[in-house]
Design an enzyme around this catalytic site. Sequence first.
Site, PDB file in Angstrom:
ATOM      1  N   TYR A   1      11.987 -23.480  -7.369  1.00  0.00           N
ATOM      2  CA  TYR A   1      11.622 -24.781  -6.808  1.00  0.00           C
ATOM      3  C   TYR A   1      11.945 -25.942  -7.750  1.00  0.00           C
ATOM      4  CZ  TYR A   1       9.260 -22.946  -2.707  1.00  0.00           C
ATOM      5  OH  TYR A   1       8.994 -22.365  -1.514  1.00  0.00           O
TER       6      TYR A   1
ATOM      7  N   GLU B   1      -0.388   5.079 -12.779  1.00  0.00           N
ATOM      8  CA  GLU B   1       0.310   4.320 -11.739  1.00  0.00           C
ATOM      9  C   GLU B   1      -0.674   3.562 -10.860  1.00  0.00           C
ATOM     10  OE1 GLU B   1       2.725   6.787  -9.217  1.00  0.00           O
ATOM     11  OE2 GLU B   1       2.924   5.248  -7.690  1.00  0.00           O
TER      12      GLU B   1
ATOM     13  N   ASP C   1       1.979   9.393  -9.295  1.00  0.00           N
ATOM     14  CA  ASP C   1       1.939  10.233  -8.105  1.00  0.00           C
ATOM     15  C   ASP C   1       3.010  11.299  -8.219  1.00  0.00           C
ATOM     16  OD1 ASP C   1      -0.150   9.038  -6.835  1.00  0.00           O
ATOM     17  OD2 ASP C   1       1.088   7.739  -5.558  1.00  0.00           O
TER      18      ASP C   1
END
Lengths: 363, 363, 503, 503
Positions: free
Chosen positions: B104, B197, B249
């Site tokens: 921006y 995680e 995982d």
Amino acid sequence: MKRPRASAKDRKEAVLRALRRIGSDIYDQIIRREFPKIKMPSRSTSNIFYDKELRQYVLGDKHIIRSAKNIRHIRPFTQMLWVASFVEELVRSNKTSTLRDVFYSAQAYEMDFVDQAESDSIITDLESVSGLAREDFNVFPEERSAIFGDLTIEYTVPGYEGRTLNLTSHPDGVMIGPALTNAEFVECKADKLIVLEKGALFTRFIEERVHERFKALIIQTAGQAPRSTRTLIRRLNEELGLPVLILTDGDPWGMHIAMVIISGSANAAHLRKLNTPNAVWGGVWATDIIDYKLPSDPLTDLDLRRLDELQRDPRYGEEPWRREIRTFFKIKRKAEQEAFSRYGLTYIVDEYLPKKLELIGGR
Amino acid sequence: MKRPRASAKDRKEAVLRALRRIGSDIYDQIIRREFPKIKMPSRSTSNIFYDKELRQYVLGDKHIIRSAKNIRHIRPFTQMLWVASFVEELVRSNKTSTLRDVFYSAQAYEMDFVDQAESDSIITDLESVSGLAREDFNVFPEERSAIFGDLTIEYTVPGYEGRTLNLTSHPDGVMIGPALTNAEFVECKADKLIVLEKGALFTRFIEERVHERFKALIIQTAGQAPRSTRTLIRRLNEELGLPVLILTDGDPWGMHIAMVIISGSANAAHLRKLNTPNAVWGGVWATDIIDYKLPSDPLTDLDLRRLDELQRDPRYGEEPWRREIRTFFKIKRKAEQEAFSRYGLTYIVDEYLPKKLELIGGR
Amino acid sequence: MEVFEEISPADFFYRNRDIAGFTNPTRAIYSAIRELVENSLDACDLYRIKPEIYLRISQISSRGEGPEVYRIRIRDNGIGVPPEAIPSAFGQVLYGSKYKLRQTRGTFGLGGKMALLYGQITTHSEAVIISSTGAKKIYEYHLRIDIQNNRPIVLKRAEHENADRWRGTIIEFSMEGDYTRAMPKVLEYLKQTAIVTPYADITFVDPRGRLYRFSGIDSAMPKPPTETLYHPHGVDVETLNRLIKSTRARTLEEFLKRHFQRIGDRTARAFLEYAKFNPKRDPKGLSPEEVVALANAMKGFDFLPPDASCLSPLGEELLEAGIRKELNPEFVSALTRRPSTYSGYPFIVEVGIAYGGGVQASGGITLYRFANKIPLLFDEASDVSWKVVNNLIDWRRYKVSPDMPVAVFVHICSTKIPYKTVGKEFIADRPEVEREILNAVREVARRLSLYLSKKEYAERERRKLDVFQKYLPKIAEFSAKLAGKEVPDIRPLLRRASRIEAA
Amino acid sequence: MEVFEEISPADFFYRNRDIAGFTNPTRAIYSAIRELVENSLDACDLYRIKPEIYLRISQISSRGEGPEVYRIRIRDNGIGVPPEAIPSAFGQVLYGSKYKLRQTRGTFGLGGKMALLYGQITTHSEAVIISSTGAKKIYEYHLRIDIQNNRPIVLKRAEHENADRWRGTIIEFSMEGDYTRAMPKVLEYLKQTAIVTPYADITFVDPRGRLYRFSGIDSAMPKPPTETLYHPHGVDVETLNRLIKSTRARTLEEFLKRHFQRIGDRTARAFLEYAKFNPKRDPKGLSPEEVVALANAMKGFDFLPPDASCLSPLGEELLEAGIRKELNPEFVSALTRRPSTYSGYPFIVEVGIAYGGGVQASGGITLYRFANKIPLLFDEASDVSWKVVNNLIDWRRYKVSPDMPVAVFVHICSTKIPYKTVGKEFIADRPEVEREILNAVREVARRLSLYLSKKEYAERERRKLDVFQKYLPKIAEFSAKLAGKEVPDIRPLLRRASRIEAA
């Protein structure tokens, strides 16, 4: 501290009592050789109403009976009872858990859920039956938001009982997790609360010392505010009397993030005290996009459809909501909070924020 | 503290020098009435190599010349120069910013980017040219991860210089933002680092007092670890000598989260010291799914395709990676970390973790 | 200056042989087989003779280059062709016995002549026709077609004693073709023909000597179609003119009653009053404009629906038998609808459904389409039946899901099948026809659904008790734990559960 | 016992009028207009007469119920029909002047007769034919068709003085139809006809009195097709037999040279040696087996490609003119390929491309298809041209994107158009034809691409300088700021930039 809550210990006892009542009720029916049943408020859309006085969605008078005699009911009936016994143990031993954990834990009891949506829905059943929120059962969501500002809290979680923390200690912001949610407020030097949708702005506000310059607490919701954060906002408003200003992106989604904080969601119509009716949405307004000549993007079809839904939502019946929806429809553009960076990184704090603070009684 | 880093002030000076060098080089060319050009290492896939010694991806010797004489180069050339002058100001005034803000802010200079992907890519160009990471320019990502454990840090950010914080102060975990990333390590009582995680497991580990029972620092990455968190992990390993155990995982995506922490990503082949070669991936392994009879889901087509990609990736050439990929292909199933809840909420801490800690030298 | 000339019908079809399906060597041999088999079946069906058909295709030793040449021989036990009609019936285009108002298989009335014509132009071979009507003699003709004049050329004629009173027709000729490519469609055609003609014995020997036998079941044959009068709705100005020209009726009233079905004394008078014609007028005295007016009035008047005795549906028993014979399904049911009508043409829809057994799951409903006992094998997705089965019926309502082995059979009989295009491979979605098919398929789907429901019921009863036995003990356990009590006895509840479910 | 009968060709087409496109009232009026317009154009084109066609359709006051009745009148200035040929040419099916080896528009050679036949069976009206070959008299016939016998019935015959030596043909008759529904296709047909026959004046007055004029451009007409001999590759056994029957040649060598194109002394002898025939043999003495062998040998021998003088392509100039006239595009280019051949039939592909102006963007390439100067309006996606334009060509290579207004025109001329189905609405993807179309479209696409490139160039030059003027000052500013210096002068660089780009 204006209206202190019940102590953590008292609240724990209340939760355990509620769970025991559910179990006893069913136990008694079995002893009477009845197929046990349980009554709960219906959560179907036809039983959800907007309560103008409470300024939130509430459930109507319709109830459903879930009976172990009904072949289609017996499975969710048993599942809910298992969840009750699982969280009873959680609460008793001062442990917390997540929705995901509940889903997996069921397997040990041969109570397997088909998917997490099913186990989430059963937890909501238990909320309806007990009138308690899942956070009361020590089941917390994974998403984290953060808070910063001159508030000192006292922990109630095991191992930290009595310890205090001032929420300016860590300039990256303090995570809102189970420990903070369950903490007591000890001392607050701020006189207002600013809620931000975006993490980037949160960092900017801290860097620009908004907490000092405007005597404000700052919360970032990281998108749609988790329920525990909504509870915290309400407590800060109610217990400490802090006026609340919410700043979101200037689009239908940001607008609705503010609305859920203020008036709650239909999904949680069976619960109270999750919303903060006195909070004020300060922007980014559609009219801000015009007034500040913000860099903006066209509203997508999805945005417009969402806007159309909001227009027909009773919660959006008043100003500034009506005016801003009209303006969005007219300009058909949206802008993010970061869009103010076009005027320099500090413009939003130096120029925009003071204007908006007037909405909750000036700086 | 084994190998203290250069002080924050020295680092700031180095960054400013690097940026000034880029500007001067171009300025001198203009004065010589040449169309200025700039040389940078090529980031095309054909120039990315896996360095077995460094155990990370690195760029090869190929360079590209970006010249203001070329009509297709002049725009990105100017954009990069603008980014350089923008971050120079950031660093000089001790402010931070985000990728989004950079996008921006450009508008104020009539340097509009088409989209954020373009401005992100230009920032990466500047990283390549300068050999510095965007965090060195005070440009931080929005994603937050968290840390917990008995480490005392000393802030270097303005307003907090010299203040210290012990990272057990807040039992919900301490957010890893610019302030923490730039902090100095003062005292550490932990002798290992466990990287997780998932946020849910992080809360579980704190509740189960893993930091005390195993003398560990705990970090949660909340998915793919942000680069600032990867830098922090490397510093904890290098400066404090803590061995690192990563638990994710049990699927190709979790496996790759660990791999990126250990060996870095191809996207950041132009940078060094973002990876931690000595860190160890402890699970959830495919063989764990078998050994612990974990509740599991079938691998999807997407999972299998990803697994196939990993199999052809040079970083996965050794054990345990090869064995686990083979096993995933054989069992065609995956499991989450929460899956251990089927044996009770504390099983993962009481039984599984001690086993895995043996991988980094026991508890 | 243009030179004008006349060409014969045979020459026309020689130039435009695509019309009859003789587009290329593959399609030609398929079309030839079809035309011959259908001719043979018609020669039996119309006289209620149980068909016994023997078809043999042999490859004539390869010519070295170009397409292969095959010898085709077909033998039937049909009604036979009278000797004097044989040359024209096989050697002259637009000559035959099928230009009548009754249901036959033929599509353009070209019969097997296009096959013989194609054989002649590709191999110059002569056609051998041997036929007997069951009388004392068997007649043998060797023919060729004079294409330019559309006349048969008799090359040889012989008579043989018919001691056994054999009856039937044998045709043998050669043609170019590509059997290897045509094979899948040929075999599918024969299999589906066996479904829709379950009473027929069909034996086929292919060029590699493989034998395919489709044995007919022992059963009554369907009633053959009778020739009928016109229905007034199905008549145009040309037809009316022809009838007027040939009638012996002296008054309009008499004319109507004699040449049209569904017109008796009362109807004739009512109609003529409606049409504003004097019943006593001589039909031959009508002016051209009056004939047009009469034809239009006929379309507008409300006559009884057409007589369907000119149709010969298969009947529910035979259709079921045909499906069972070729597919051996677990469940089969067929339905013959009552006659209906479109634009003055009568038609009957028959529908079958089959489930399981030899029916393969195909990711949807397998559709078999028949028109006047002919299988339709091409352009399935354009057919009205496809629309009905795939778009108009919600199979979930009948407990049918795409992974189930279900086949639907649709047979439409009419004196004029409403084909959508010249190719005659798929049927147009006329609202009247669509409605009949829809209703019929719904009914057999309902029957299948009923069968599936019954099958499910026993299964479900068993599962119910399992559920109570699984969950009631847990309810007792968890509630007791919450209440802080001993686990209560749930045997009384379990007993009640089994009684509830048995009821 | 079966009763056999013969039906006439007219009766056959009466029963199977779908074949010629007379399926329903909407399609019938469209087909009638097409057949009549094409007949008229052929009557002019073949004699290099600039066609002037006047077509009028008027609605006859409504009959109250049923489909509407229209009166159709068409007038052309073609070659005219000799008086003695008029009755058969218009009242007898399979009689005409188009059964020759040259390119004409007619599809089945049924011409306008199906239109008159349809008019007769729906309204019983008589057809009025007025024609003159430009001699002293104009002849007027009122006809009807005896369908059962395929013979014209002359109801009235008149002769008129032809003072102005008018030449041409007028046809007028009535028929049922649904013009309202047919209108879009009729107008599209006329517009596309005007593209592919740009030299023709066509005037059309529709039933509501609206006038449509398609004015012909002033230009030479394309060379008319000449009638040719057979090419040996395009001959089958039947054709060979006919030639043998009618030839006056006494030897095979003579026979080949006289009746086939591309066969001179040398080729005849070479071929007969290859085919193992004695050149001196009498062709009439060949046995049927030898005729078959001769036909097969002809297919196998390597003759010169067929003569294309029997074809009449439009030519590049006329095709461009036609496109320009009807679409007024910003850019147009056309290409006529050299003659090619498939299965012994010669063919020529012509292709045009148009961009911008009156061409509308349609989300893809707009495709116009023509065969022997007839527009093809149905089943576009099955046509080989569609495949070429949409699948085989990568338009990005030619700078063409789907949002651009581009139209492609494909015209194929042949004595036998390779239609894929009987409906004759789309062309099969024969490899030879596909290759020709592909090469032609590629070439015109290349030309369009060149045009677009040139147009882009000027635009790009201008934009380049803008870019330097925008960015160089910023580079100076930011680098100076970083280096902590004064902003340097970039005017020298800007001057060099403008020189670089001008080069």
